[in-house]
Design an enzyme around this catalytic site. Structure first.
Site, short mmCIF file in Angstrom:
data_model
loop_
_atom_site.label_atom_id
_atom_site.label_comp_id
_atom_site.label_asym_id
_atom_site.label_seq_id
_atom_site.Cartn_x
_atom_site.Cartn_y
_atom_site.Cartn_z
N LEU A 35 0.84 -1.18 0.00
CA LEU A 35 0.00 0.00 0.00
C LEU A 35 0.89 1.25 0.00
O LEU A 35 1.92 1.29 0.65
CB LEU A 35 -0.91 0.00 1.23
CG LEU A 35 -2.03 -1.05 1.23
CD1 LEU A 35 -2.73 -1.06 2.57
CD2 LEU A 35 -3.03 -0.77 0.11
N VAL A 38 4.58 3.09 -5.46
CA VAL A 38 5.98 3.47 -5.67
C VAL A 38 6.34 4.68 -4.84
O VAL A 38 7.40 4.74 -4.22
CB VAL A 38 6.25 3.73 -7.16
CG1 VAL A 38 7.63 4.36 -7.37
CG2 VAL A 38 6.14 2.44 -7.96
N LYS A 48 13.21 11.24 -0.07
CA LYS A 48 13.24 12.47 0.71
C LYS A 48 13.77 12.21 2.12
O LYS A 48 14.41 13.09 2.72
CB LYS A 48 11.84 13.10 0.79
CG LYS A 48 11.19 13.36 -0.55
CD LYS A 48 12.13 14.02 -1.55
CE LYS A 48 11.58 13.96 -2.96
NZ LYS A 48 11.79 12.70 -3.66
N GLY A 177 20.61 9.77 -17.20
CA GLY A 177 19.34 10.49 -17.17
C GLY A 177 19.38 11.60 -16.15
O GLY A 177 19.53 11.34 -14.95
N VAL A 266 15.92 7.13 -16.67
CA VAL A 266 15.52 7.78 -17.92
C VAL A 266 14.00 7.89 -18.07
O VAL A 266 13.49 8.11 -19.16
CB VAL A 266 16.12 7.06 -19.14
CG1 VAL A 266 17.62 7.20 -19.15
CG2 VAL A 266 15.71 5.58 -19.16
N ASP A 307 -0.23 7.62 -13.00
CA ASP A 307 0.80 7.32 -14.00
C ASP A 307 0.30 6.46 -15.15
O ASP A 307 0.81 6.54 -16.27
CB ASP A 307 1.99 6.61 -13.34
CG ASP A 307 2.84 7.56 -12.52
OD1 ASP A 307 2.42 8.70 -12.30
OD2 ASP A 307 3.92 7.14 -12.06
N ALA A 315 2.81 12.14 -7.95
CA ALA A 315 1.92 11.57 -6.93
C ALA A 315 0.75 12.49 -6.62
O ALA A 315 -0.40 12.04 -6.50
CB ALA A 315 2.72 11.28 -5.66
N HIS A 438 7.18 39.00 7.57
CA HIS A 438 8.63 39.25 7.58
C HIS A 438 9.22 38.80 8.92
O HIS A 438 8.59 39.02 9.96
CB HIS A 438 8.90 40.74 7.38
CG HIS A 438 10.35 41.11 7.49
ND1 HIS A 438 11.25 40.87 6.48
CD2 HIS A 438 11.05 41.67 8.51
CE1 HIS A 438 12.45 41.28 6.85
NE2 HIS A 438 12.35 41.77 8.09
#
Length: 464
Positions: A35, A38, A48, A177, A266, A307, A315, A438
């Site tokens: 689950l 990818v 990450k 790539g 690639v 995809d 994603a 700021h």
């Protein structure tokens, strides 16, 4: 009979299943591996997590710049990998709980369409079960493209999934790539000490990124010690003494690169095989399953997202399309808008883009205005020691935002201002007139927005 059956439990599939259940549907989700797909297991999240460890390592190595002292520092790659697995496991468990709490029935196995409203699922033990559903959402994802290279099958040539499972940092890495995946891995392993060569057949790295950002990133890569070879083809890979020898060809002639590991990055291609699409006559193109703006295929009861459609292979695009498909599968009439999908490259510094690049706008013959603001003029960036970067805004002549492109710290967070502007038809003046806190990095976006219609406060005025 189920109201909705979803094939594939990635960021498209599991989101579609949950939303369909939230809307009151009886939902089946079929997943043959893990689950989260990818993205969670072999892509976004593990990379990450590793990149965060690499970032912390670089901060330790340069802590003297912040008035700090650290001695005898080192890293434990096995511990880094262990943390990655813990993060992935935690998030995967979270998805399991979400599905369970929403009443989604999860079945493990390989699904195949047997009709416009039916499917079979083959479990690992070989048993096959049949299911019926009023609507079916296909979310089978994609897989890495394999180059038909002589020598591409030798053990040292691997894809991103295998690279994530390395037991140690290789002494040298050749990356074929220079898209987002290739550049991210090049930066990651260079940060951890590997000698890295980045090889790209096209004239530039990061082909879909704005030219100004590409130029800046090229400098960053050189400073980091990543050797970049653009306009270069890999002709053959041979095994020599337990290492890989890559034969290269470019306008400059032939050359050779030796590396311990070769990463092939690639691109990816939709997973269409063995789904039963041909039998049902589901329309497909070379890029994937053909869908309309409702994410519906040419078969009224079948939808496709993510995809597998070849549209915006990201994603978050899959998750957004999932919400549309789930509602329509239950009788809704939602449409998907791909005009403002942000794309991020998690290098150091990060790159993020949304909308048209300057070169894309010119290729379309559009009249445009542009503005740039450097991170070096931002107080928060200076205090962070993160001054390498810029914000670039592309607008039409009236100032309507067509694109935003950011290179710098937290670019992946800042890009949402551009996405909101494009999605809602806002002008650069709207962004500039919005008071930004700021000191924050968000002020870089405000300053760039000011530059579309007038001067920028924190930017030197050039004199002739």
């Amino acid at each position: 009979m189920f109201d909705v059956a979803v094939i594939g439990g990635g960021p498209g599939g599991y989101v579609a299943a949950i939303r369909a259940a939230q809307l009151g549907g009886k939902v089946l989700l079929v997943e043959r591996e893990q689950l989260g797909g990818v993205c969670l297991n072999w892509g976004c999240i593990p990379t990450k997590t590793l990149l965060k460890s690499a970032e912390k390592w670089q901060e330790l190595k340069h802590c003297s710049e912040y008035g700090l002292t650290a001695e005898n520092i080192s890293f434990d790659f096995a511990a880094i990998q262990n943390r990655k697995e813990q993060v992935v496991g935690q998030m995967r468990s979270g998805i399991e709980q979400l599905l369970k709490s929403n009443g989604v029935e999860v079945v493990r196995g390989t699904a195949k369409l047997t009709g416009a409203q039916s499917l079979s699922v083959k479990a690992q033990d070989g048993t096959v079960e049949s299911y019926a559903a009023k609507a079916i959402i296909l979310a089978t994802g994609s897989r890495p493209v394999k180059l038909p290279l002589p020598g591409g099958e030798i053990p040292m040539v691997i894809d991103s999934t295998a690279l994530l499972d390395l037991a140690e940092v290789p002494r040298s890495l050749a990356v074929i790539g220079a898209g987002a995946v290739g550049v991210e891995f090049a930066c990651l392993f260079r940060s951890l000490g590997a000698e890295v060569v980045l090889i790209e057949m096209l004239p530039n790295i990061l082909a879909n990124v704005d030219d100004d950002l590409i130029k800046r990133m090229g400098v960053v890569l050189r400073k980091a010690g990543v050797k970049t070879l653009t306009g270069t083809k890999v002709k053959e890979i041979c095994e020599e003494g337990g290492r890989a020898a890559l034969s290269l060809e470019s306008a400059k002639g032939t050359s050779e690169v030796i590396a311990d590991i070769v990463l092939v990055a690639v691109g990816r291609r939709p997973l269409l095989e063995n789904l039963g699409l041909e039998t049902l006559g589901v329309e497909c193109s070379p890029g994937g399953i053909v869908v309309n703006e409702r994410m519906a295929t040419n078969i009224p009861t079948l939808y496709a997202i993510g995809d597998v459609t070849g549209k915006q292979m990201l994603a978050h695009a899959a998750s957004a399309a999932a919400l549309v498909a789930a509602e329509n599968a239950l009788g809704g009439d939602k449409t998907m808008d791909f005009s403002a999908v942000p794309a991020c490259v998690f290098t150091t510094p990060e790159i993020a883009s949304v909308g048209l690049t300057e070169q894309a706008a010119k290729e379309q013959g559009l009249a445009i205005k542009t503005s740039r603001f450097n991170f070096a003029g931002n107080g928060k960036a200076v205090s962070m020691g993160e001054t390498d970067g810029l914000v670039k805004i592309v607008t039409d002549p009236a100032g309507k935002v067509l694109g935003m492109h950011i290179m710098g710290a937290h670019a992946s967070d800042l890009i949402m201002e551009g996405a909101l502007a494009i999605r809602n038809g806002l002008s650069a003046a709207d962004v500039a007139a919005t008071i930004h806190p700021h000191p924050t990095l968000s002020e870089t976006v405000m300053e760039a927005a000011h530059g579309i219609d007038g001067p920028i406060i924190h930017q030197l005025k050039l004199t002739r």
